[in-house]
Design a protein around this motif. Structure first.
Motif, PDB file in Angstrom:
ATOM      1  N   GLY A  56     144.274  91.680  40.375  1.00  0.00           N
ATOM      2  CA  GLY A  56     143.243  91.709  39.342  1.00  0.00           C
ATOM      3  C   GLY A  56     142.386  92.946  39.373  1.00  0.00           C
ATOM      4  O   GLY A  56     141.224  92.918  38.949  1.00  0.00           O
ATOM      5  N   VAL A  57     142.936  94.054  39.879  1.00  0.00           N
ATOM      6  CA  VAL A  57     142.174  95.298  40.023  1.00  0.00           C
ATOM      7  C   VAL A  57     142.480  96.234  38.853  1.00  0.00           C
ATOM      8  O   VAL A  57     143.628  96.640  38.662  1.00  0.00           O
ATOM      9  N   PRO A  58     141.492  96.590  38.042  1.00  0.00           N
ATOM     10  CA  PRO A  58     141.723  97.553  36.959  1.00  0.00           C
ATOM     11  C   PRO A  58     141.759  98.982  37.513  1.00  0.00           C
ATOM     12  O   PRO A  58     140.934  99.351  38.351  1.00  0.00           O
ATOM     13  N   ASP A  59     142.705  99.763  37.067  1.00  0.00           N
ATOM     14  CA  ASP A  59     142.791 101.164  37.482  1.00  0.00           C
ATOM     15  C   ASP A  59     143.596 101.919  36.439  1.00  0.00           C
ATOM     16  O   ASP A  59     144.344 101.324  35.650  1.00  0.00           O
ATOM     17  N   TYR A 119     146.568  93.787  52.593  1.00  0.00           N
ATOM     18  CA  TYR A 119     147.425  94.969  52.474  1.00  0.00           C
ATOM     19  C   TYR A 119     147.058  95.880  51.306  1.00  0.00           C
ATOM     20  O   TYR A 119     147.748  96.856  51.046  1.00  0.00           O
ATOM     21  N   LEU A 120     145.965  95.586  50.606  1.00  0.00           N
ATOM     22  CA  LEU A 120     145.437  96.452  49.559  1.00  0.00           C
ATOM     23  C   LEU A 120     143.948  96.594  49.815  1.00  0.00           C
ATOM     24  O   LEU A 120     143.241  95.594  49.953  1.00  0.00           O
ATOM     25  N   TYR A 121     143.450  97.841  49.894  1.00  0.00           N
ATOM     26  CA  TYR A 121     142.044  98.024  50.276  1.00  0.00           C
ATOM     27  C   TYR A 121     141.523  99.374  49.808  1.00  0.00           C
ATOM     28  O   TYR A 121     142.292 100.246  49.373  1.00  0.00           O
ATOM     29  N   TYR A 122     140.199  99.539  49.889  1.00  0.00           N
ATOM     30  CA  TYR A 122     139.567 100.820  49.595  1.00  0.00           C
ATOM     31  C   TYR A 122     139.785 101.734  50.799  1.00  0.00           C
ATOM     32  O   TYR A 122     139.121 101.592  51.819  1.00  0.00           O
ATOM     33  N   PRO A 139     140.546  99.960  44.687  1.00  0.00           N
ATOM     34  CA  PRO A 139     141.277 100.008  45.956  1.00  0.00           C
ATOM     35  C   PRO A 139     142.673 100.574  45.731  1.00  0.00           C
ATOM     36  O   PRO A 139     143.434 100.057  44.906  1.00  0.00           O
ATOM     37  N   ARG A 140     143.010 101.651  46.454  1.00  0.00           N
ATOM     38  CA  ARG A 140     144.303 102.302  46.258  1.00  0.00           C
ATOM     39  C   ARG A 140     145.081 102.457  47.566  1.00  0.00           C
ATOM     40  O   ARG A 140     146.155 103.056  47.573  1.00  0.00           O
ATOM     41  N   GLY A 141     144.534 101.937  48.644  1.00  0.00           N
ATOM     42  CA  GLY A 141     145.266 101.974  49.899  1.00  0.00           C
ATOM     43  C   GLY A 141     146.303 100.859  49.929  1.00  0.00           C
ATOM     44  O   GLY A 141     145.951  99.683  50.040  1.00  0.00           O
TER      45      GLY A 141
END
Length: 520
Positions: A56-59, A119-122, A139-141
């Motif tokens: 649910g992360v907009p990018d 497994y997904l983070y800033y 978050p793109r890591g």
């Protein structure tokens, strides 16, 4: 085509060239993996990856490019950076196609490296003060799914894909490039076989771990490896489609470090003993130019536990080093460059209690040990700010003024004096106070990992190595930390691996195109 080095960049170059029809031979000094296999397996990716969408992360590619422009600076052109961001979703799909597993579990707190639950983070400074106003934080890591430091899983999957398409020869030390009429035509190398190869492989393995944390052992194993290489069989290998140098950086070469980055002393060389600059030196011998050789990433992470982001990072004068929520390499850079490598975290009783409570849930094993070491062995404690400063050898007046200015702003709801975002700000007024020494110094228990970021200058469209006059050396390419790339100005977690994939694929594709042109 010959690829020198079998880490992420070399594996990606081999895969792309082989898919395009080239006959690819990969040569690695040890058994492959390099710094990639030792890494956390984090890939910096965005623009709307499947993992971001599932979480649910907009990018968007534009948002990713806006943030990275502040980190990348002039390391690469705006056009190359935009191409990197625009192709980021495709890169994750390409890695997944070749077996690299990712996961959409989003870490709910800011950390330097997530636990095995997330497994997904800033992974950078996206949400730090001064950055979020320029680009919407996301978050793109993308940490490879695997326990512990998952670089070994990332590398294993890429290596398997490369070996299915290309020939790989390990225990082969490439000494120099061969040239004809200013064109690179192959390599000269030393090949080890039999017992010598097995001993050499063991030297490389144990020099990586535990040798990484035991410098005396690492140095001895390096000498043994060199002695074995002198007894190897010399060979010459022709490379009609060109040579790709993907042999890592130079953090293990003390002479090159003293020449290019003398301030970076006391850190933990993040790499193998093969990260000795040999690839860069071969490129220079062939006429290649270098840039950003002074750039080194020094990691001084202060979280997890995440509550440490609410501490105050101060220097020997008692003054703030900067916004504590910035990425750890940015803090490390400032400590080394502007504060004599000295730094302390000021915490109070309440913050320490929360930090201890967060250890079990927010950390993997090595982070837990390091945080416990800070709280127990590197802590000086006293009932007042003035007294704790005196005990730590910090200017008392400076620290008292810093704490008063911070607490006053926090109580009044005013902006933090160092620009730290409000969610990380808290009043520190619960004695006793402690100063935790996080200075950059030799320490096996609380090391400061370092890696080099500069290398050979390349054509940003092809990966071909450039001369000082800007012309490209025919038949020579570079990728990964052997070359100048996306992360050569400023590193954030995952950006080096992402650049290895980006630059490795680029070099492999264009070397194979050179083969097509050469054969009509």
């Amino acid at each position: 085509m010959v690829v020198v080095g079998f880490g992420a960049a070399g594996a990606c170059a081999a895969i792309e060239a082989a898919v395009a029809g080239a006959d690819v031979l990969v040569l690695d000094r040890f058994a492959g993996g390099g710094a990639t296999a030792m890494s956390g397996g984090v890939v910096y990716a965005g623009g709307g990856t499947p993992q971001q969408q599932a979480a649910g992360v907009p990018d968007s590619p534009a948002g990713m490019a806006a943030y990275l422009a502040m980190e990348v600076g002039d390391a690469v052109s705006e056009r190359t950076l935009r191409r990197f961001c625009d192709s980021s979703v495709d890169m994750v799909a390409w890695l997944a196609e070749h077996g690299v597993p990712f996961d959409a579990s989003l870490c709910p707190y800011k950390t330097s490296y997530p636990s095995n639950k997330h497994y997904l983070y800033y992974s950078g400074s996206e949400s730090a003060g001064g950055f979020r106003d320029v680009a919407p934080p996301a978050p793109r890591g993308h940490r490879t799914k695997g326990k512990g430091t998952s670089g070994k899983v990332f590398y294993a999957r890429l290596a398997e894909a490369a070996k299915a398409r290309a020939r790989v020869r390990t225990q082969t030390f490439v000494r120099r490039l061969t040239m004809t009429d200013d064109r690179v035509t192959g390599v000269e190398a030393t090949v080890l076989t039999g017992l010598a190869a097995r001993l050499h492989r063991a030297c490389g393995k144990f020099a990586a771990k535990p040798g990484l944390y035991v410098p005396a052992l690492r140095k001895r194993l390096s000498r043994w490896a060199l002695a074995l290489e002198r007894r190897g069989r010399p060979v010459r290998i022709a490379a009609r489609s060109g040579v790709v140098l993907a042999a890592g950086g130079f953090v293990a070469n003390r002479e090159m470090m003293r020449e290019h980055a003398p301030e970076y002393r006391g850190g933990l060389p993040l790499g193998t003993i093969a990260d000795d600059g040999a690839g860069i030196q071969m490129g220079v011998a062939a006429g290649g130019a270098t840039a950003h050789m002074e750039r080194v990433s020094a990691w001084r992470f202060i979280s997890p536990p995440s509550v440490f982001l609410s501490s105050l990072l101060v220097d020997s004068r008692g003054q703030r080093v900067g916004d504590e929520s910035r990425y750890g390499a940015a803090l490390g850079h400032d400590l080394v460059k502007y504060h004599g490598s000295r730094g302390w975290l000021l915490v109070d009783k309440g913050l320490v209690a929360e930090a201890r409570a967060q250890l079990s849930d927010q950390t993997v094993w090595f982070q837990r040990l390091q945080a416990m070491y800070l709280l127990r062995r590197e802590a000086v404690t006293a009932s007042t700010v003035d007294e704790v400063a005196r005990r730590a050898g910090i200017d008392p007046a400076g620290l008292v003024a810093t704490v008063e200015a911070h607490n006053s702003a926090a109580r009044d709801g005013k902006p933090d004096p160092a620009g730290k975002p409000g969610e990380f700000v808290r009043v520190l007024d619960s004695p006793p106070y402690s100063l935790l020494d996080i200075s950059v110094k030799p320490s096996a228990a609380y090391p400061c990992p370092m890696l080099t970021l500069g290398g050979l200058v390349v054509d940003e469209d092809t990966g071909g190595v450039r001369r000082e006059d800007g012309t490209v050396i025919d038949g020579l390419y570079a990728a990964g930390r052997t070359a100048v790339g996306i992360c050569s100005n400023s590193y954030v977690s995952g950006l080096s691996l992402a650049d290895c994939v980006f630059s490795g694929r680029r070099a492999g594709v264009h070397a194979s195109l050179r083969r097509t042109r050469a054969h009509g």
